[in-house]
Design a protein around this motif. Structure first.
Motif: not given
Length: 468
Positions: A54-58, A63-69, A420-427
């Motif tokens: 992660f690069a940032k939290g608000e 927000i990850s280093v890949d730009g995903h929120r 289940f963990y990866h299912h949530m990350l995909e969303r």
């Protein structure tokens, strides 16, 4: 297709999608191997095939280093109950910094935080308090205090208990199926969580006057948000009193469940209790304390018990903690716990609707209480019906108040949990690998709805295998 074969194929696909979506996190992970063993300095946040960076939290967003929120429902495993950028916490730290830090002496902040902590958690037994740097350290000191006070050596601990990185007690350790090489070498005595009948017999087989303390969590955070039954905790309070041992209530996580702690909600006063996680406003902190007659032995003028620590009273944790306790007031404790209970009931309603809970469950409001046996493993009962034991559903939810955990049972539980963990990350939802979601103050009703929709999508997609 068998369930193991199905899960292996599904996880392969999930990992492929994950790799394609997160190339910068993968690079950051691989590069860190040069300096960190396995690219990691905190085992619990590892995830296969690699953890996000992660690069940032608000607020409630990461927000990850890949730009995903990501909607963050993990809240730093309870320590982040104030979200990622509460301006009131930031202001308190900035103000403290203007006066410098690392005094090498006492400061006004520690005195104010100690006063607030004792006034707030006094009903749970906190009459005097000492600060530490983590919950692990707090539990270590509480145990050492009990050994010194009683002159005894044995400590009763419970299956699936977690009291810090050097105090880990999975059921497999207690049954002799594995060892925990990083645990402190105390004389631990193992008992099954929530099981009054089997636990009652264990101290009877100890040498007379050998039990120093009973160490227990009112809800096992790391163990899957497993609540202790009220009868079980009151039984332990009585056992400790009758055997002249100290009852140590580990409220590092559970203190968030009541304004004065979970112990007070259960009408129990501990001899010693431990705190941590959110107490420092999101900064590093721990605390232990309890009965005045015990804690006064740490009075340096009496030269009894020794407790140093360079950062015990660091201005960042002390200042942030003062503000944090004001923010997480009685009204917010009530609101967040209600939000958690409603979320848990809604998750149960989804699982019942799709046939993953037995027909015998009376309503979505029921709560599962897991009862362990060192001989037969784990079963559960419905709250207020302790005499009717049930097999755990293939997918279920446990917790109390704002501490919630979606879990799986059976031999393939860990694979289901990973899927289940990866299912949530995909969303774009961030949870713990183990399904832990301790709600924080920036989680909204709308956020809970998004999570519920994602849970139902998972159930619908995998229902044939979950019910097979």
């Amino acid at each position: 297709m068998t369930v193991p074969g199905y899960l292996a194929a599904q996880l392969t696909n999930s990992h492929r999608t994950y790799l394609e979506r997160n190339p910068k996190s993968q690079t950051a992970y691989q590069d860190s191997f040069a300096y960190l063993p396995g690219g990691n300095t905190r085992t619990v946040i590892h995830a296969d095939p690699f953890p996000l960076t992660f690069a940032k939290g608000e607020g409630s967003t990461l927000i990850s280093v890949d730009g995903h929120r990501y909607l963050d429902l993990l809240g730093e495993f309870s320590a982040g109950i104030f979200g990622h950028s509460d301006p009131r916490i930031a202001n308190s730290i900035n103000e403290a910094m203007t006066g410098g830090w690392n005094y090498g002496g006492t400061c006004t902040y520690e005195k104010e935080l100690a006063k607030k902590a004792c006034e707030r958690f006094g009903p749970s037994g906190l009459e005097l308090v000492r600060f530490t740097n983590s919950g692990t350290e707090a539990n270590t000191m509480a145990i050492a205090t009990a050994l010194n006070i009683t002159g005894r050596k044995k400590i009763l601990v419970f299956s699936s208990g977690y009291h810090g990185g050097t105090l880990v007690f999975p059921l497999s350790v207690m049954k002799g199926e594995m060892v925990a090489p990083m645990n402190l070498p105390h004389d631990f005595v193992y008992a099954p969580y929530n099981n009054i009948r089997e636990t009652r017999e264990i101290p009877d087989h100890l040498p007379p006057d050998s039990l120093a303390a009973i160490l227990v969590e009112p809800i096992q955070g790391s163990g899957g948000c497993r609540p202790a039954g009220r009868r079980f905790l009151h039984f332990l309070r009585t056992e400790a009193h009758e055997r002249k041992a100290l009852l140590i209530m580990d409220e590092v996580m559970s203190s968030r469940l009541g304004y004065s702690g979970c112990s007070a909600e259960m009408n129990i006063r501990a001899d010693l209790m431990t705190l941590g996680k959110y107490l420092g406003g999101g900064m590093t902190i721990g605390a232990f304390g309890g009965r005045k007659d015990i804690m006064e032995l740490f009075d340096p003028t009496k030269s009894k018990l020794f407790h140093p620590g360079t950062y015990n009273n660091n201005v960042f944790s002390m200042a942030a903690g003062i503000t944090g306790l004001d923010i997480y007031n009685a009204s917010e404790v009530h609101r967040l716990n209600n939000l958690g209970e409603e979320l848990k009931e809604d998750i149960q309603a989804i699982l019942m609707h799709h046939g993953l809970y037995p027909d015998s469950y009376p309503s979505p409001r029921v709560g599962l209480v897991e009862i362990d046996s060192l001989q037969t493993g784990t079963k559960a009962y419905i709250e207020d019906h302790p005499d009717k034991l049930l097999q755990l559903p293939s997918m279920f939810v446990t917790g109390r108040g704002s501490m919630i955990n979606v879990r799986f049972s059976g031999p393939d539980a860990s694979q289901w949990q990973a899927l289940f963990y990866h299912h949530m990350l995909e969303r774009n939802i961030n949870i713990a690998v183990r399904g832990y979601t301790p709600l924080h103050l920036y989680v909204s009703d709308a956020d809970c709805k998004v999570y519920l929709e994602s849970i139902e999508a998972f159930v619908i997609e995998h229902k044939p295998m979950l019910t097979s």
